[in-house]
Design an enzyme around this catalytic site. Sequence first.
Site, PDB file in Angstrom:
ATOM      1  N   GLU A   1     -16.195  24.686  20.121  1.00 33.75           N
ATOM      2  CA  GLU A   1     -15.137  23.684  19.989  1.00 33.75           C
ATOM      3  C   GLU A   1     -15.359  22.979  18.660  1.00 33.75           C
ATOM      4  O   GLU A   1     -16.446  22.452  18.394  1.00 33.75           O
ATOM      5  CB  GLU A   1     -15.193  22.663  21.120  1.00 33.75           C
ATOM      6  CG  GLU A   1     -14.769  23.193  22.473  1.00 33.75           C
ATOM      7  CD  GLU A   1     -14.819  22.118  23.553  1.00 33.75           C
ATOM      8  OE1 GLU A   1     -15.101  20.945  23.211  1.00 33.75           O
ATOM      9  OE2 GLU A   1     -14.613  22.455  24.723  1.00 33.75           O
TER      10      GLU A   1
ATOM     11  N   GLU B   1     -13.522   9.649  23.182  1.00 33.90           N
ATOM     12  CA  GLU B   1     -14.884   9.853  22.688  1.00 33.90           C
ATOM     13  C   GLU B   1     -15.719   8.582  22.774  1.00 33.90           C
ATOM     14  O   GLU B   1     -15.239   7.482  22.506  1.00 33.90           O
ATOM     15  CB  GLU B   1     -14.861  10.339  21.232  1.00 33.90           C
ATOM     16  CG  GLU B   1     -13.840  11.420  20.923  1.00 33.90           C
ATOM     17  CD  GLU B   1     -13.981  12.685  21.747  1.00 33.90           C
ATOM     18  OE1 GLU B   1     -15.009  12.866  22.422  1.00 33.90           O
ATOM     19  OE2 GLU B   1     -13.042  13.497  21.722  1.00 33.90           O
TER      20      GLU B   1
END
Length: 265
Positions: free
Chosen positions: A49, A60
């Site tokens: 990824e 995040e």
Amino acid sequence: MSRIAATFASLKSHNKTALVTFITAGDPGPDATVPLMHALVDGGADVLELGVPFSDPMAEGPVIQRACERALAFNVGIHDVFEYVRQFRVTNAHTPVVLMGYANPIERIGSAAFIAASKEAGADGAIVVDYPPEECEEFASAMRAGGLDLIFLLAPTSTEERIAQVAKVGGGFSYYVSLKGVTGAGNIDTAQVAERLAAIRQHVKLPIGVGFGIRDAATARAVAEVADAVVIGSRIIQEIENAPAGGEAEAVRSFTAGIRAALDA
């Protein structure tokens, strides 16, 4: 068969769990990304990824937020990400690469341009955190037509309706977020993960990867007992942060090799 599907099929035939690894493109500097991608593969990663730097990465935690900030300080953007994939493909034609990020960069260049550039560079799919599956049927269809998989997130709070929609439009694999929070936070309850995956598999026939809280070999091994893939991101970014200048690739390779060994034990 796509590279992602072929990879999962091969691993399943050998009774192995996929190791999916995440780094942010352009972190810790523009020249580091392609060597880091190769180091991850050398360490045993099966799917890469590659994060597209974004100024407001809402899913995040602080570790990947810092990675985005470092990359953006070098003005690394989506077109640079395509170039990194292109360079990676010069010597690696088999490892799937999934672009992971947020809607804004795609909306800025347009979905058709994103699909065309991803395909030309050699990417295999995308995870767009803030694209809900209910609004993505047309985009998912266009991705499939371009030979790309659109991968969706599922969470502990996902409803049965949301799971069914992901089953309808998703491709490649499904990504189960093991925690009610951001990346790199908290500890995984593997019993709870197993219970949720069993419910998800009532609808989703794609392989299922689990991430958002896997930080060491023991946790990776426990998750591998119930998942088709283990996804690790924040912990790899920390290896990059803690490595001496110039030693990031070896640090990442060594850490990944330890996880791979645990999964194969």
